[in-house]
Design a protein around this motif. Sequence first.
Motif, mmCIF file in Angstrom:
data_model
loop_
_atom_site.group_PDB
_atom_site.id
_atom_site.type_symbol
_atom_site.label_atom_id
_atom_site.label_comp_id
_atom_site.label_asym_id
_atom_site.label_seq_id
_atom_site.Cartn_x
_atom_site.Cartn_y
_atom_site.Cartn_z
ATOM 1 N N ALA A 22 7.509 10.687 13.079
ATOM 2 C CA ALA A 22 6.219 10.100 12.699
ATOM 3 C C ALA A 22 6.413 8.658 12.224
ATOM 4 O O ALA A 22 5.627 7.772 12.576
ATOM 5 C CB ALA A 22 5.560 10.939 11.607
ATOM 6 N N HIS A 23 7.465 8.424 11.445
ATOM 7 C CA HIS A 23 7.748 7.074 10.961
ATOM 8 C C HIS A 23 8.061 6.139 12.138
ATOM 9 O O HIS A 23 7.571 5.008 12.194
ATOM 10 C CB HIS A 23 8.907 7.118 9.959
ATOM 11 N N SER A 75 3.973 0.607 2.534
ATOM 12 C CA SER A 75 3.879 -0.447 3.538
ATOM 13 C C SER A 75 3.419 -1.763 2.932
ATOM 14 O O SER A 75 2.855 -1.807 1.843
ATOM 15 C CB SER A 75 2.898 -0.048 4.640
ATOM 16 N N ASP A 76 3.679 -2.828 3.672
ATOM 17 C CA ASP A 76 3.090 -4.140 3.421
ATOM 18 C C ASP A 76 2.109 -4.361 4.561
ATOM 19 O O ASP A 76 2.449 -4.143 5.732
ATOM 20 C CB ASP A 76 4.151 -5.241 3.427
ATOM 21 N N ALA A 77 0.894 -4.769 4.224
ATOM 22 C CA ALA A 77 -0.137 -4.890 5.250
ATOM 23 C C ALA A 77 -1.212 -5.869 4.810
ATOM 24 O O ALA A 77 -1.375 -6.130 3.618
ATOM 25 C CB ALA A 77 -0.769 -3.526 5.512
ATOM 26 N N PRO A 78 -1.977 -6.389 5.767
ATOM 27 C CA PRO A 78 -3.069 -7.284 5.409
ATOM 28 C C PRO A 78 -4.244 -6.558 4.760
ATOM 29 O O PRO A 78 -5.022 -7.169 4.037
ATOM 30 C CB PRO A 78 -3.475 -7.919 6.737
ATOM 31 N N HIS A 86 3.882 -3.555 8.038
ATOM 32 C CA HIS A 86 5.295 -3.163 8.045
ATOM 33 C C HIS A 86 5.465 -1.947 7.144
ATOM 34 O O HIS A 86 5.256 -2.039 5.934
ATOM 35 C CB HIS A 86 6.213 -4.278 7.567
ATOM 36 N N PHE A 87 5.799 -0.812 7.751
ATOM 37 C CA PHE A 87 6.066 0.409 6.993
ATOM 38 C C PHE A 87 7.508 0.376 6.524
ATOM 39 O O PHE A 87 8.427 0.287 7.327
ATOM 40 C CB PHE A 87 5.798 1.658 7.843
ATOM 41 N N GLU A 88 7.692 0.439 5.209
ATOM 42 C CA GLU A 88 9.023 0.345 4.625
ATOM 43 C C GLU A 88 9.732 1.683 4.524
ATOM 44 O O GLU A 88 10.927 1.778 4.803
ATOM 45 C CB GLU A 88 8.936 -0.276 3.232
ATOM 46 N N PHE A 145 0.824 -1.197 0.000
ATOM 47 C CA PHE A 145 0.000 0.000 0.000
ATOM 48 C C PHE A 145 0.860 1.251 0.000
ATOM 49 O O PHE A 145 1.943 1.276 0.588
ATOM 50 C CB PHE A 145 -0.908 0.032 1.245
ATOM 51 N N MET A 146 0.355 2.285 -0.667
ATOM 52 C CA MET A 146 0.937 3.623 -0.597
ATOM 53 C C MET A 146 -0.131 4.513 0.015
ATOM 54 O O MET A 146 -1.246 4.576 -0.498
ATOM 55 C CB MET A 146 1.311 4.138 -1.983
#
Length: 82
Positions: free
Chosen positions: A22-23, A53-56, A36-38, A4-5
């Motif tokens: 913030a991150h 990020s990678d997320a469900p 997981h925020f990349e 996701f973006m």
Amino acid sequence: MSRFMDVHHGMAGITADQLAQAHKADLAIEKEEGVHFEKAWADPESGTVYCLSDAPSAEAVRRVHERAGHPADEVHAVPLTA
């Protein structure tokens, strides 16, 4: 997991330190939502911040940002990369 973006508006003048803080706030709670925020990027002039990020789900991304104190204005699935 999906990628996701997300986009935040209204953050004109954000500094590198504020972006990093913030991150870090996202990273501190991301596992609770399975996210997981990349990476995060910001344009201080326009006040736009982007997070990858990678997320469900998009909802999980939204929950982390809301809990961290900076709700996302938009969350977009990114199903294809090159």
